[in-house]
Write a protein that holds these residues in place. Structure first.
Motif, short mmCIF file in Angstrom:
data_model
loop_
_atom_site.label_atom_id
_atom_site.label_comp_id
_atom_site.label_asym_id
_atom_site.label_seq_id
_atom_site.Cartn_x
_atom_site.Cartn_y
_atom_site.Cartn_z
N ALA A 314 0.84 -1.20 0.00
CA ALA A 314 0.00 0.00 0.00
C ALA A 314 0.87 1.25 0.00
O ALA A 314 1.86 1.33 0.73
N THR A 315 0.51 2.20 -0.85
CA THR A 315 1.31 3.42 -0.95
C THR A 315 0.40 4.59 -1.28
O THR A 315 -0.67 4.41 -1.83
N ARG A 316 0.84 5.79 -0.93
CA ARG A 316 0.19 6.98 -1.48
C ARG A 316 1.26 8.02 -1.79
O ARG A 316 1.14 9.19 -1.47
N ASP A 317 2.30 7.56 -2.43
CA ASP A 317 3.40 8.42 -2.82
C ASP A 317 3.17 8.85 -4.27
O ASP A 317 3.26 8.03 -5.17
N PRO A 318 2.85 10.13 -4.50
CA PRO A 318 2.52 10.55 -5.88
C PRO A 318 3.66 10.29 -6.86
O PRO A 318 3.42 9.87 -7.99
N ALA A 319 4.90 10.52 -6.43
CA ALA A 319 6.02 10.33 -7.35
C ALA A 319 6.10 8.89 -7.81
O ALA A 319 6.29 8.59 -9.00
N HIS A 320 5.90 7.98 -6.86
CA HIS A 320 5.96 6.56 -7.20
C HIS A 320 4.85 6.19 -8.17
O HIS A 320 5.07 5.53 -9.18
N LEU A 321 3.63 6.64 -7.88
CA LEU A 321 2.50 6.29 -8.76
C LEU A 321 2.69 6.90 -10.14
O LEU A 321 2.37 6.27 -11.15
N ASN A 322 3.21 8.12 -10.18
CA ASN A 322 3.44 8.74 -11.48
C ASN A 322 4.43 7.93 -12.30
O ASN A 322 4.27 7.77 -13.51
N ARG A 323 5.46 7.41 -11.64
CA ARG A 323 6.43 6.59 -12.37
C ARG A 323 5.77 5.34 -12.92
O ARG A 323 6.02 4.93 -14.05
N LEU A 324 4.88 4.74 -12.11
CA LEU A 324 4.20 3.53 -12.58
C LEU A 324 3.30 3.84 -13.76
O LEU A 324 3.24 3.09 -14.73
N PHE A 325 2.59 4.96 -13.69
CA PHE A 325 1.69 5.30 -14.79
C PHE A 325 2.48 5.68 -16.04
O PHE A 325 2.05 5.42 -17.15
N ALA A 326 3.64 6.29 -15.83
CA ALA A 326 4.43 6.75 -16.99
C ALA A 326 4.74 5.59 -17.92
O ALA A 326 4.84 5.77 -19.13
N LEU A 327 4.88 4.39 -17.36
CA LEU A 327 5.20 3.23 -18.19
C LEU A 327 4.01 2.83 -19.07
O LEU A 327 4.19 2.15 -20.07
N LYS A 328 2.81 3.20 -18.65
CA LYS A 328 1.63 2.62 -19.30
C LYS A 328 0.78 3.63 -20.05
O LYS A 328 -0.09 3.23 -20.81
N LEU A 329 0.99 4.93 -19.80
CA LEU A 329 0.08 5.91 -20.40
C LEU A 329 0.13 5.88 -21.92
O LEU A 329 -0.83 6.26 -22.58
N ASP A 330 1.25 5.42 -22.48
CA ASP A 330 1.34 5.43 -23.95
C ASP A 330 0.43 4.38 -24.57
O ASP A 330 0.27 4.34 -25.77
N ARG A 331 -0.18 3.52 -23.74
CA ARG A 331 -1.10 2.53 -24.31
C ARG A 331 -2.48 3.13 -24.55
O ARG A 331 -3.35 2.48 -25.12
N ILE A 332 -2.71 4.36 -24.09
CA ILE A 332 -4.02 4.98 -24.30
C ILE A 332 -4.04 5.55 -25.70
O ILE A 332 -3.22 6.38 -26.07
N ASP A 333 -5.01 5.09 -26.49
CA ASP A 333 -5.16 5.60 -27.84
C ASP A 333 -6.13 6.78 -27.78
O ASP A 333 -7.31 6.61 -27.48
N PRO A 334 -5.66 8.01 -28.00
CA PRO A 334 -6.54 9.15 -27.78
C PRO A 334 -7.62 9.30 -28.84
O PRO A 334 -8.58 10.04 -28.62
N GLY A 335 -7.51 8.66 -30.00
CA GLY A 335 -8.55 8.79 -31.02
C GLY A 335 -8.70 10.25 -31.42
O GLY A 335 -7.71 10.93 -31.73
N PHE A 336 -9.93 10.75 -31.37
CA PHE A 336 -10.17 12.16 -31.73
C PHE A 336 -9.97 13.09 -30.55
O PHE A 336 -10.22 14.27 -30.66
#
Lengths: 514, 260
Positions: A314-336
Motif C-alpha cells: 500500500a502506498t500513497r506516494d505521488p512520485a511513485h505512482l506517477n512513475r508507474l503510470f508513466a510506463l503505461k500511459l502510452d497505451r491509451i489511444d486518444p482517437g479524436f
C-alpha cells in the motif's frame, strides 16, 4: 383517500425492520410476533393530516390499512403505538443494503423507489447458482438481517418492480417470454404512476395492467399522460430503462473534466499527474494506501480507455505512482481526443501516516524495496520479479521456488550445489566409471570428451515416492567432478549400481560449478 | 538587514560540520567510493583500490564453455554479496535466460534474502530494468546479464550509475564462439575475464576449493593484470592460493587425485 377494497394502495416497504413495522401484503408471521404486542403504526404528515404509512402485522389484523388517517386508526385501536415515520433513516438503511449488494452480489445495483432495490443480474446470477438460488439467498439474508423480502427476477426493471410488489409469491423468476402474461394480471399501481395518472385509471375503470394493453396509444397518452405510457413501455421492454448503479464510495475516485479534448502524451501525463496528486490527498484524509488504481480516459466518441497499475505494498506516494503510470500511459489511444479522466483506487488498504525519509545521507540506502519491485513489475510483469526461496524438497530441481519479492526467504542447506543448472539433465555418452560408487573417469558431453581428474561423491538422492510411480524406487547418485582443464561439473547416474530397479545406470549432466 | 536574516528559521535541519563534510563527500570521487576485494594483491592493482561504486563493471567468461560462464557468475555473485553486505540492502539480478540456482549462489555468499531477481524477455528490457533500478536507488548493486550492449547503452548506464552512486555489474554472455564479448567497445570502468582453473590440490581424494584465472582485461586509469585466485568463500571473498611447498608436494597431490 377512498377505501374501495381495491388492492391499489401503495406498496409496503419490504426492507423495514421487524418490530417497528412489518409487512401486510405478504401474510407472513414475523418471528417474535405475539398477539398481545402493542400494535404499531408509523405516520407521516401529508398536507393537513397525518396518514398511516406503515403498520405492523398486529395492527393490520385489527383493520388498519396504509393510507388511513391517523385519527381513524387511533379511533379503531385506542392503545395504538403511533410513531413518526423517519424517511431519512429508511433511505439510509436502503443505501447500506444497496452497498452490500454492490459489494457482494452484483456491480450494478440501485435504489428502486424508497422501498426497494434493483439488482442487475445480467451475467452474474450463475455466480450465485442461478436465479432461483439467488432469490432464496437474498430472502434468507434479509430474514437474518430482520427484514421480510420479496424478490422478483424479470426481464425489465419495471416488470421486476411490479412483480416484487404485487406478485403472488415472495420469490418469483419470470422468464423473458412471459413478461406480458405476468404483467397483465398485476394492478395498475405496479407501473409506478403518479397520483394523477392513477386517479385517471380508476376513473376509466382500468384495474390491471392488462386492461391498458389493448387500448390504442393515442387516446391512452391523451388520458393518462406520456409519462404513464412510458412507464408501461419500460415495463414491457419497449423502452430502455438503464439502472444507474450505486457507487461503492469505499473506492476513492477523483475526476477531471476538460474544457477541450486533449490528445498528446504530455497532456495526458499532466492530467494523470494532477489526478494522482488529488487521489493521494484523498487517500491521506481517509488513512488508506493504494494497491490498485485504474485510470479511465473518456474519448469524445464515447469510448473509454483504461490503464491499471498495481503496487506490491500500500502506498500513497505521488512520485511513485506517477512513475508507474508513466510506463503505461502510452497505451491509451486518444482517437479524436480525450475529454474526461477518472482515477479510481479500486483496491486500497489501511495505511497510517508515514514518516518521510530522513535527510541524512546515511539513510538513503535503507529504503523499502516495494517501490523498486513495482517499477520493475510495471515493465516486465508481476510474475517476473521474484526471489528464490528454499522449497521443502530434496530433489535438486525442486529445491527452489519463486516467491513474493517482498518476503525475505531463509537459507538453503549447506550441500555443495552448482550455480547454474541445466533446464533438463543432459545425457552423457561414452562414460567409463567403476561401479557402484566411483565418479566416472571420462565422459562425452555435447560431443566433447572430458577426462576427469578428481571427483566427490556420491550424494544419493531418492525420488519422491509419493509423487509419481516412476520415482518410487528411483535413485540418483550425484558426483561433483573436475576435468583436466579445471572445469567442474555436477553429474549424476540413475540407479545405485546394485539393484537394477533403481535406475538404468545412465549418466547425466545437471549443473555447473564455477 | 541582518536582523531579518538572523530571525529567519534555518530551512535545513542543523548538521554539524563533520556531517556536512561527509554529505558533500558522498558525491565526490575518492577513496571511500570503492569497495576493495579484501585481497591485497588484487586491490593493489586496481586504480582506487577496489571496485568503484558509481561505475559500470563488465565481466565475461573466458570461453564459451559453460563452466567458465559459471565461474564468471560466481565471481559476480561474490561481488554482489559483498556490496549487499556493505550497504545492507538487497541487490537486483536481471537476466533474460534464467538458469540460476540459488543454493549455488548462496555458497558464494549471496543469500536468498539479499537478491531480487527480474526475468526479462530480451537484452533491451534487461538494460531498461538496470536503468530503472539505478534511478530508484534502492538496490546495493545491480547485476545484468546481457548478450549484447552497445557503447551507447553502456554509456547510458555509466551516467546513471555515476548519478546514483550504485555499481552496475554486467555479465556479458557469449553470442558466437568466435566473437569475444570484450572486443566490443564499452564505457565500463573495469572489464574482467574469468576462466575456471584446476582446483586447489587436496591431500585426499576429492575436489578442492575452486580456482579461477581472473584477468583484469581493461581498467580506466590502470594496467591490465592476471591473477590465479581461489573462488568465493561463503561470504563472497576471493583469496590468493597458498604457495605450494615445492614441486614434489604438488605433484604428489595430482598423483593422489588421479588415483581417486
Amino acid at each position: 383517500m377512498r377505501e374501495l377494497g381495491r388492492r391499489s394502495e401503495a406498496a409496503d416497504p419490504p426492507f423495514r425492520k421487524r418490530g417497528h413495522a412489518s409487512e401486510a401484503s405478504e401474510r407472513v408471521t414475523a418471528p417474535g410476533f405475539e398477539a398481545d404486542d402493542v400494535p404499531l403504526v408509523l405516520i407521516r404528515r401529508t398536507g393537513r393530516r397525518n396518514d398511516v404509512t406503515a403498520r405492523c402485522q398486529h395492527a393490520a389484523s385489527l383493520g388498519i390499512t396504509v393510507g388511513m388517517a391517523a385519527t381513524q386508526a387511533r379511533a379503531l385501536v385506542p392503545d395504538l403505538d403511533v410513531r413518526p415515520h423517519d424517511i431519512a433513516a429508511d433511505m439510509q438503511l436502503l443505501d447500506r443494503l444497496a452497498l452490500h449488494a454492490v459489494r457482494h452480489w452484483t456491480p450494478v445495483a440501485s435504489l428502486s423507489g424508497n422501498d426497494g432495490l434493483w439488482l442487475d443480474l445480467t451475467g452474474v446470477s450463475h455466480l450465485h447458482g442461478g436465479p432461483e438460488r439467488f432469490c432464496r439467498h437474498v430472502v434468507r439474508f434479509c430474514a437474518r438481517a430482520g427484514f421480510t423480502a420479496r424478490v422478483a427476477i424479470a426481464a425489465t426493471p419495471g416488470a421486476a418492480h411490479a412483480a416484487a410488489r404485487y406478485g403472488r409469491s415472495a420469490k418469483q423468476v419470470i422468464p423473458p417470454g412471459r413478461t406480458v402474461d405476468m404483467l397483465s394480471l398485476l394492478p395498475i399501481a405496479g407501473l409506478r404512476l403518479d397520483e394523477g395518472a392513477r386517479a385517471a385509471c380508476r376513473r376509466f375503470g382500468f384495474e390491471t395492467i392488462g386492461d391498458l394493453l389493448p387500448v390504442a396509444r393515442g387516446p391512452l397518452v391523451r388520458r393518462l399522460g406520456q409519462a404513464a405510457v412510458d412507464r408501461l413501455d419500460q415495463a414491457l421492454g419497449r423502452l430502455a430503462e438503464p439502472i444507474v448503479p450505486v457507487r461503492d464510495e469505499a473506492a476513492p475516485e477523483v475526476r477531471r473534466n476538460l474544457l477541450e479534448p486533449i490528445g498528446t502524451p504530455e497532456q495526458i501525463a499532466t492530467v494523470a499527474g494532477d489526478l494522482v496528486e488529488d487521489l493521494c490527498a484523498l487517500l491521506g484524509t481517509r488513512g488508506l494506501g493504494l494497491r490498485t488504481a485504474v485510470f479511465h480516459a473518456e474519448r469524445v466518441d464515447g469510448e473509454m480507455r483504461s490503464v491499471a497499475v498495481g503496487t506490491s505494498r500500500a502506498t500513497r506516494d505521488p512520485a511513485h505512482l506517477n512513475r508507474l503510470f508513466a510506463l503505461k500511459l502510452d497505451r491509451i489511444d486518444p482517437g479524436f481526443g480525450l475529454e474526461a479522466f477518472r482515477l479510481v483506487a479500486s483496491r486500497t488498504e489501511p495505511l497510517a501516516a508515514m514518516t518521510p525519509a530522513s535527510l541524512l545521507a546515511e539513510d538513503v540506502r535503507i529504503r523499502d524495496v516495494a517501490a523498486l519491485v513495482d517499477r520493475i513489475a510495471g515493465r516486465v510483469g508481476e510474475r517476473n520479479v521474484f526471489r528464490l526461496a528454499p522449497a521443502p524438497n530434496h530433489v535438486p530441481e525442486r529445491a527452489q521456488h519463486r516467491c513474493d519479492p517482498l518476503k525475505t526467504p531463509g537459507g538453503f542447506p549447506d550441500w555443495k550445489r552448482p550455480v547454474r543448472m541445466l533446464r533438463r539433465p543432459e545425457r552423457l555418452h561414452d562414460v567409463m566409471a567403476l561401479l557402484p560408487d566411483h565418479p566416472p573417469r571420462r565422459f562425452t558431453w555435447r560431443g566433447r570428451p572430458y577426462a576427469v581428474v578428481a571427483g566427490d561423491g556420491p550424494e544419493r538422492i531418492h525420488g519422491e515416492w509419493w509423487r509419481r510411480e516412476g520415482e518410487v524406487r528411483g535413485v540418483r547418485d550425484y558426483f561433483r567432478v573436475e576435468d583436466a582443464e579445471g572445469r567442474r561439473f555436477w553429474i549424476f547416474r540413475r540407479g545405485d549400481g546394485l539393484s537394477p530397479e533403481t535406475g538404468d545406470l545412465s549418466w547425466h549432466m545437471h549443473g555447473l560449478f564455477g | 538587514m541582518s536582523s531579518r536574516v538572523v530571525t529567519q528559521p534555518d530551512p535545513v535541519p542543523p548538521m554539524n560540520l563533520a556531517q556536512l563534510r561527509e554529505a558533500i563527500d558522498m558525491g565526490a570521487p575518492g577513496a571511500r567510493d570503492t569497495l576493495p576485494f579484501g585481497c591485497a594483491p588484487v586491490d593493489r592493482r586496481i586504480s582506487g583500490g577496489g571496485l568503484a561504486m558509481n561505475a559500470v563493471h563488465e565481466v565475461v567468461a573466458a570461453s564459451t564453455s559453460l563452466s567458465d560462464d559459471a565461474a564468471a557468475t560466481l565471481f559476480l555473485a561474490g561481488i554482489g554479496a559483498r556490496f549487499a553486505e556493505h550497504f545492507n540492502a538487497p541487490i537486483l539480478w536481471a537476466a533474460s535466460r534464467f538458469d540460476l540456482y540459488a543454493p549455488g549462489l548462496e555458497q558464494a555468499g549471496l543469500l536468498p534474502a539479499s537478491v531480487i531477481y527480474a526475468e526479462a524477455s530480451d537484452d533491451k528490457s534487461v538494460l531498461a530494468i538496470v536503468e530503472d533500478a539505478l534511478r530508484d536507488g534502492t538496490p546495493a548493486a545491480v547485476i545484468g546479464e546481457v548478450r549484447s550492449a552497445s557503447l551507447v547503452a553502456t554509456r547510458r548506464l555509466q551516467l546513471a550509475a555515476g548519478k546514483a552512486g550504485q555499481p552496475v555489474l554486467l555479465l556479458r554472455r557469449w553470442r558466437k564462439a568466435e566473437v569475444d564479448p570484450l572486443s566490443a567497445p564499452s564505457a565500463a570502468v573495469t572489464r574482467w575475464r574469468i576462466a575456471s582453473a584446476s582446483a586447489s590440490p587436496l591431500p585426499v581424494a576429492g575436489v578442492g576449493r575452486p580456482r579461477w584465472r581472473v584477468e583484469l582485461a581493461r581498467q580506466r586509469g590502470g594496467e591490465p593484470h592476471i591473477w590465479e585466485l581461489e573462488g568465493c568463500d561463503a561470504r563472497g571473498r576471493l583469496a590468493v592460493p597458498a604457495p605450494s611447498r615445492g614441486r614434489a608436494g604438488s605433484a604428489a597431490g595430482t598423483a593422489y587425485r588421479q588415483v581417486a
